[in-house]
Design a protein around this motif. Structure first.
Motif, mmCIF file in Angstrom:
data_model
loop_
_atom_site.group_PDB
_atom_site.id
_atom_site.type_symbol
_atom_site.label_atom_id
_atom_site.label_comp_id
_atom_site.label_asym_id
_atom_site.label_seq_id
_atom_site.Cartn_x
_atom_site.Cartn_y
_atom_site.Cartn_z
ATOM 1 N N ASN A 7 0.822 -1.210 0.000
ATOM 2 C CA ASN A 7 0.000 0.000 0.000
ATOM 3 C C ASN A 7 0.858 1.262 0.000
ATOM 4 O OD1 ASN A 7 -2.662 1.394 0.345
ATOM 5 N ND2 ASN A 7 -1.740 1.996 2.288
ATOM 6 N N ALA A 8 1.915 1.267 0.828
ATOM 7 C CA ALA A 8 2.804 2.433 0.890
ATOM 8 C C ALA A 8 3.527 2.647 -0.436
ATOM 9 C CB ALA A 8 3.817 2.253 2.026
ATOM 10 N N ILE A 9 3.997 1.569 -1.036
ATOM 11 C CA ILE A 9 4.744 1.665 -2.296
ATOM 12 C C ILE A 9 3.844 2.130 -3.440
ATOM 13 C CG2 ILE A 9 5.960 0.289 -4.038
ATOM 14 C CD1 ILE A 9 6.982 -1.447 -1.645
ATOM 15 N N LEU A 10 2.651 1.565 -3.526
ATOM 16 C CA LEU A 10 1.737 1.932 -4.614
ATOM 17 C C LEU A 10 1.307 3.390 -4.516
ATOM 18 C CD1 LEU A 10 -0.511 -1.273 -4.806
ATOM 19 C CD2 LEU A 10 1.414 -0.648 -6.270
ATOM 20 N N ASN A 11 1.000 3.853 -3.310
ATOM 21 C CA ASN A 11 0.606 5.254 -3.141
ATOM 22 C C ASN A 11 1.735 6.200 -3.512
ATOM 23 O OD1 ASN A 11 -2.154 5.210 -2.261
ATOM 24 N ND2 ASN A 11 -1.466 4.344 -0.327
ATOM 25 N N ALA A 12 2.974 5.809 -3.188
ATOM 26 C CA ALA A 12 4.123 6.646 -3.535
ATOM 27 C C ALA A 12 4.320 6.722 -5.041
ATOM 28 C CB ALA A 12 5.382 6.105 -2.868
#
Length: 457
Positions: free
Chosen positions: A68-73
């Motif tokens: 989730n953190a990687i995709l949002n970034a």
């Protein structure tokens, strides 16, 4: 450590429309590396390699949090959904709760121990989604109660145990170190002679658990079980590691315990287990919650200077972007004009040790591939000449004189030990040799040289 992640299970917690391949590429670029994507039946499986320091990512939900953190970034739409039942009301459903006496002899052996008794249990096969997910992850489904413990371990990274409560003699459990000569028959039917200092649990009559590794066969849940003790805990990681090494016996649970467990995640895991037991086995809470947690886990706080961050990255990253990345990973932040005050989440306290670790987190989620690639400028650092230069010169001189260098193992077999005329009693023997060829530390190099000569005639 490698883990198998069924993609459908992962998508239950990270909501995104991107393809599995795009998700795998994003993870590999900024997080745990997806070594391969495999299809097992109708299920896609990510085979991930997770570095030893990232114990928080040894689970489906841990990988979902990373994803989730990687995709949002990367401006890919995504949202994180937590598993149900993490904060369940654990008050008894019965007016007369069952009692269980828990004694922990040394708090350093078990920093947190939680347990609860459930009854009205109906032992039956687990629902298809649990069986299928366990199978896809390489674990055999057994029944709806035992499967919950394995499911929680894979989902949240928290190993847990399920005992038949009526098999616990005297309704008492004492957690202590094992003593010389003790043994236990574990769930796999094997009898283990325990080294001193292993963490064990005994009831009023006998050992019932080899803690952190495998439960005892004498307390196992069977098809006749009606009342179950669910318990989750954290153990001394070094003690678990020593026992697995001494016994040459490592399980999925031990692999997690020996690397350290998030103490704040112990109770939510138990709550989730009760939630699933209610759903799949008709369980009712039959006791008060037991939560022994003498020394609360302390949170870590660091100050991250923006100038230091940008000097490390080689770019001027927007302050708001840095804060956004840290928040997406679960860090709490308080922004000041020139710095961020960052509080580390409980699941990252083991690997975040300084502000430099925070810079690394920001850099990897932002994307190392986006950072400028520049070779260092200036003079090449001058190093002191190595002492090995003289050793290499001596080796070359001896070679030209007709000598041959021999490199051999410092561990030898029992037969080679006899050649040295040193008794086994006066030699250092390995506790768990990998092969009969490597049983003893050699007392002299002569047997190894004789072996080389005999094999190179």
């Amino acid at each position: 450590m490698n883990i198998s992640v069924p993609v459908s299970w992962l998508r239950e917690y990270v909501k995104t429309d991107i393809t599995a391949k795009t998700l795998a590429n994003a993870l590999s670029l900024s997080g745990p590396s997806v070594e391969k994507i495999e299809k097992r039946g109708n299920e896609l499986i990510f085979e991930l390699e997770v570095t030893t320091n990232r114990t928080d990512a040894y689970s489906i939900f841990g990988i979902a949090r990373e994803s989730n953190a990687i995709l949002n970034a990367q401006s890919l739409k995504s949202s994180l959904v937590k598993p149900g039942g993490l904060n369940l009301n654990l008050d008894p459903d019965k007016s007369k709760p069952l009692l269980l006496d828990i004694v922990i002899k040394d708090k350093n052996l078990c920093p947190r121990f939680t347990a609860i008794i459930v009854d009205n249990i109906k032992i039956q096969p687990s629902p298809a989604y649990i069986r299928n997910r366990l199978s896809a992850s390489g674990i055999r489904a057994i029944n709806n109660i035992v499967d919950i413990s394995n499911y929680i371990m894979l989902e949240l990274g928290q190993p847990m145990h399920t005992f038949d409560f009526d098999k616990i003699k005297g309704a008492k459990m004492t957690l202590r170190k094992s003593q010389k000569g003790e043994s236990i028959k574990t769930l796999d039917g094997n009898i283990h002679k325990l080294p001193e200092g292993s963490i064990v649990i005994e009831d009023s009559e006998r050992l019932i658990d080899l803690c952190g590794i495998m439960g005892g066969l004498n307390s196992t849940v069977s098809r006749r079980t009606k009342r179950v003790l669910l318990f989750t805990q954290a153990y001394n990681a070094q003690a678990i590691r020593k026992t697995t090494q001494a016994l040459a016996f490592r399980t999925e649970a031990a692999s997690r315990f020996e690397k350290g467990i998030d103490l704040e995640g112990v109770l939510p895991a138990l709550s989730r287990a009760v939630y699933l037991a209610k759903q799949t086995a008709g369980a009712q809470i039959a006791s008060e919650l037991i939560d022994i947690y003498p020394d609360k886990q302390k949170s870590k706080t660091f100050r991250l200077n923006f100038n230091k961050l940008n000097n490390y990255l080689g770019i001027n990253l927007e302050q708001s972007k840095s804060v956004q990345i840290l928040k997406s990973l679960g860090f709490q932040t308080k922004q000041n004009p020139n710095q961020i005050v960052v509080t580390v989440p409980s699941w990252r306290t083991q690997d975040i040790e300084s502000d430099v670790d925070l810079i690394e987190e920001i850099a990897r989620i932002y994307g190392y591939h986006k950072l400028p690639s520049k070779l260092p400028t200036g003079e090449t650092p001058q190093t002191k000449e190595s002492d090995l230069k003289e050793v290499i010169s001596l080796k070359n001189a001896l070679k030209y004189l007709g000598l041959t260098e021999v490199i051999t193992y410092s561990i030898i077999s029992k037969n080679l030990l006899k050649v040295s005329k040193r008794s086994e009693k006066n030699s250092v023997e390995l506790t768990n040799p990998l092969t009969e060829e490597w049983q003893f530390m050699r007392p002299t190099i002569i047997p190894s040289l004789l072996k080389v000569i005999s094999e190179n005639r």
